[in-house]
Scaffold this active site. Structure first.
Site: not given
Length: 550
Positions: A213, A281
Site C-alpha cells: 500500500d 501502489e
C-alpha cells in the site's frame, strides 16, 4: 517447516517470473463471504469460495488487510502486523486459506500497509508518551511553528492538515491519511528492520508475495519543507477527489523521496529469498507513471507497480490509451505495470464509465491483451455496477467527510452476491456490515453460471485466452495506434505475433489489416476476422484478434 523448506528451493527450479503477466483477483475480506453469521466476511469464508476464483483461471489472489485493527479505515490502520483481527478469524484460519489456495493452484498475495500504523499499535502508544522512550523516533514528530501552527503546509488525503497535535509530547505527528493513522519514520533504521521482519513473518507462513500500500509515502523529506502550490490547470485528481484541496499542492516533499529506493531494494532482496513478488501502489497525480518507472526499473526494486491511469473517471478512449501506453514506453520501458479497472477505492468501472454490457465485454478482453499484469476486483467478473449506499448506511470516513460531493468508497465495497434466492445474496446469514445491493442480486454467481451468455463466462474465456498466448502475458507491445474509434497494437514474444484491435465505440468502424498472413483467433470472445477486401469491419464494441502465420 516443510512448507518453508519448499519455498527456499533454488529459484532455477521454479518459475521465478510467475508474476509477469499474471492475472490477480483482489478480495476485500469484509465483503467476500461470511462464514459465521456476524455480517462480516472472514478468512474461512474466503477459503470456502476459492473454487469460484480458481474457476476463473486466474494466477493469484490479493487479500486486502485482515490484520488486527480498530477498523477506523477498515484494516488499513494496523495495530498488530503479525496477527489476524478476530472479526476475520485466526492465524490457523489463515493457514487453511493459504493451503486451500495452493491446492487450487492459486498464489496468495496479502496487502501490507507499511507507511503508517494505527494509533493503537504498541509502537505508537509508546512513541506518543515522551521524547525519550525506546520508540520515540519511530514516528514522524515535529515541533510547532512559533505561533503554534503545524510544522508545514502538508495536507492529508482524507482532508485537512497532515499534522495532529499530541499534548503528551507537545509536538505534532504526521498522518498522510486519518489522524488515527500516524506515519512511521523510515529514516529510523529500526523501523525499517521491524517492517522487514513483518514481511518475513508472512513469507514464512506461506504467502507468495505482497501488494504494498502507498509505497511512495514511506519516506518523507527530513527537512519538512513546504509543498509548493499547484496551478488549477495542472491539477489532476486521481489519488484524491477534486473537492479535496489535497490536489492543490505539488507533493514534492511529503512523499516520493529518493531515500525510498534504498528501502525498496532491501525489501526486494528479502522477497528474492522466497521467490516471492510484490506489486506496489504508487499514489501521485502528476508523476505517477514516472515514479512507477523508477520503482520497477531493473531487477532489484519492485517487480511491478499498480497504475492509476485506468482507475480514473476518464473514459479510456483509443487516444487516451495510446497516450498512456506511449508514456509508459517513455518513462517505464524497463518496468512492469499492473493494470486494473476497478478496486476497493474507486467506483466500479461499469458505472464509472457508463458501460453497456457489450462495452464491458470489450473492455474486459482489452484488459487481458494489455502489456502488464492484471488485477480483477471481486464482482468485476459479474459486471457489478456501483452500489447506491444511503448516507445513514455509510461506513467509510472518507465518504462521510466529503458527502455529498464525494460519496466515499462504500459503493464498491458492498457484499459479493452468490445466490439470488438466499438471504443477503448468499453472503451472510446475519445482518451485513453494508447492505447488499438489490441491483446486484440478478447478477449473482449462481445465476450467471446457469446462463451460457453471461459475462462471467466471457471473463473465463478472456483469462484463458491470455494464458494460452505467451505474447499476451509476457510479451512486448508494438505498432500501437488508433484508427478513429479503433485501438490497435501487436503483442510479440519470440516468434509469436498477435494483432489486437478494439472498436471502443457503439458505432461500427473499419480499418485495414496490417500486412502479412494473419489467422483469426478468439472467436469465442466475439473476435472479427478480415473481410475478403482485406479490411476489418468491426461492430459496436467488437474486438479483432489474429495470430501471424509464418
Amino acid at each position: 517447516m516443510n512448507q518453508q523448506a519448499d519455498r527456499l528451493v533454488p529459484s532455477a527450479t521454479r518459475d521465478s517470473d510467475w508474476w509477469r503477466g499474471a492475472v490477480i483477483y483482489q478480495i476485500y475480506p469484509r465483503s467476500f463471504q461470511d462464514s459465521n453469521g456476524d455480517g462480516i466476511g472472514d478468512l474461512l469464508g474466503i477459503a470456502q469460495r476459492l473454487p469460484h476464483v480458481a474457476s476463473l483461471g486466474v494466477d493469484a489472489i490479493w487479500i486486502s488487510p485482515f490484520f488486527k485493527s480498530p477498523m477506523k479505515d477498515f484494516g488499513y490502520d494496523v495495530s498488530d502486523y503479525c496477527d489476524v483481527d478476530p472479526m476475520f478469524g485466526t492465524l490457523a484460519d489463515f493457514d487453511i486459506l493459504v493451503q486451500t489456495a495452493h491446492r487450487l493452484g492459486l498464489k496468495v498475495l496479502i496487502d501490507l500497509v507499511l507507511s503508517h500504523s494505527s494509533e493503537d499499535h504498541q509502537w505508537f502508544r509508546e512513541s506518543r508518551q515522551s521524547k525519550d522512550n525506546a520508540y520515540a523516533n519511530w514516528y514522524v514528530w515535529a515541533d510547532a511553528k512559533p505561533d503554534g501552527t503545524p510544522p508545514n503546509n502538508w495536507l492529508s488525503i482524507f482532508g485537512g492538515s497532515a499534522w495532529q497535535w499530541e499534548p503528551s509530547r507537545c509536538q505534532y505527528y504526521l498522518h498522510n491519511f486519518l489522524t488515527e493513522q500516524p506515519d512511521l519514520n523510515f529514516h529510523e533504521p529500526e523501523v525499517q528492520e521491524s517492517l522487514l521482519n513483518t514481511a518475513r513473518f508472512w513469507l514464512d507462513r506461506g504467502v507468495d508475495g505482497f501488494r504494498l500500500d502507498t509505497i511512495n509515502f514511506y519516506v518523507h523529506d527530513a527537512q519538512l519543507r513546504d509543498n509548493p502550490a499547484l496551478p488549477p490547470e495542472k491539477r489532476n485528481p486521481i489519488t484524491a477527489p477534486a473537492v479535496n484541496p489535497y490536489t492543490w499542492q505539488n507533493h514534492l516533499y511529503d512523499k516520493t523521496q529518493p531515500e525510498n529506493l534504498a528501502f525498496l531494494r532491501k525489501f526486494r532482496a528479502l522477497l528474492n529469498q522466497y521467490n516471492a513478488a510484490a506489486v506496489g501502489e504508487v499514489g501521485d497525480d502528476q508523476r505517477g507513471l514516472e515514479i512507477l518507472g523508477e520503482y520497477t526499473a531493473g531487477d532489484d526494486l519492485m517487480h511491478m507497480s499498480y497504475a492509476f491511469e485506468l482507475l480514473s473517471d476518464k473514459v479510456p478512449t483509443p487516444d487516451y490509451i495510446t497516450e498512456v501506453m506511449n508514456k509508459i514506453a517513455e518513462v517505464a520501458a524497463d518496468g512492469w505495470v499492473c493494470w486494473a479497472f476497478s478496486n476497493h477505492d474507486v467506483p466500479r468501472h461499469v458505472s464509472r464509465w457508463k458501460l453497456s454490457d457489450g462495452a464491458a465485454r470489450c473492455f474486459s478482453t482489452l484488459l487481458m491483451c494489455l502489456r502488464g499484469s492484471v488485477c480483477l476486483y471481486q464482482g468485476e467478473e459479474l459486471a457489478l455496477p456501483e452500489a447506491e449506499v444511503a448516507f445513514e448506511d455509510l461506513q467509510d470516513p472518507y465518504g462521510k467527510r466529503f458527502w455529498p460531493a464525494f460519496k466515499g468508497r462504500d459503493g464498491c465495497r458492498t457484499p459479493m452476491v452468490w445466490e439470488p434466492g438466499h438471504q443477503n445474496g448468499g453472503f451472510s446469514q446475519g445482518h451485513p456490515w453494508l447492505p447488499v445491493s438489490h441491483d446486484h442480486l440478478n447478477r449473482a454467481v449462481s445465476t450467471q453460471e446457469q446462463d451460457p451468455a453471461a459475462i462471467l463466462h466471457h471473463y473465463r474465456r478472456a483469462v484463458a485466452f491470455r494464458r494460452a498466448h505467451t505474447a499476451l502475458a509476457k510479451g512486448d507491445i508494438r505498432d500501437l495506434g488508433t484508427e478513429g474509434s479503433i485501438l490497435h497494437f501487436v503483442r510479440t514474444h519470440g516468434d509469436e505475433r498477435i494483432f489486437c484491435a478494439f472498436n471502443l465505440s457503439p458505432d461500427p468502424a473499419s480499418m485495414a489489416m496490417p500486412e502479412g498472413n494473419w489467422r483469426q483467433i478468439g472467436a469465442d470472445l466475439g473476435s472479427a476476422g478480415a473481410a475478403p477486401d482485406g479490411n476489418l469491419h468491426l461492430g459496436p464494441w467488437q474486438p479483432a484478434l489474429s495470430v501471424r502465420v509464418p
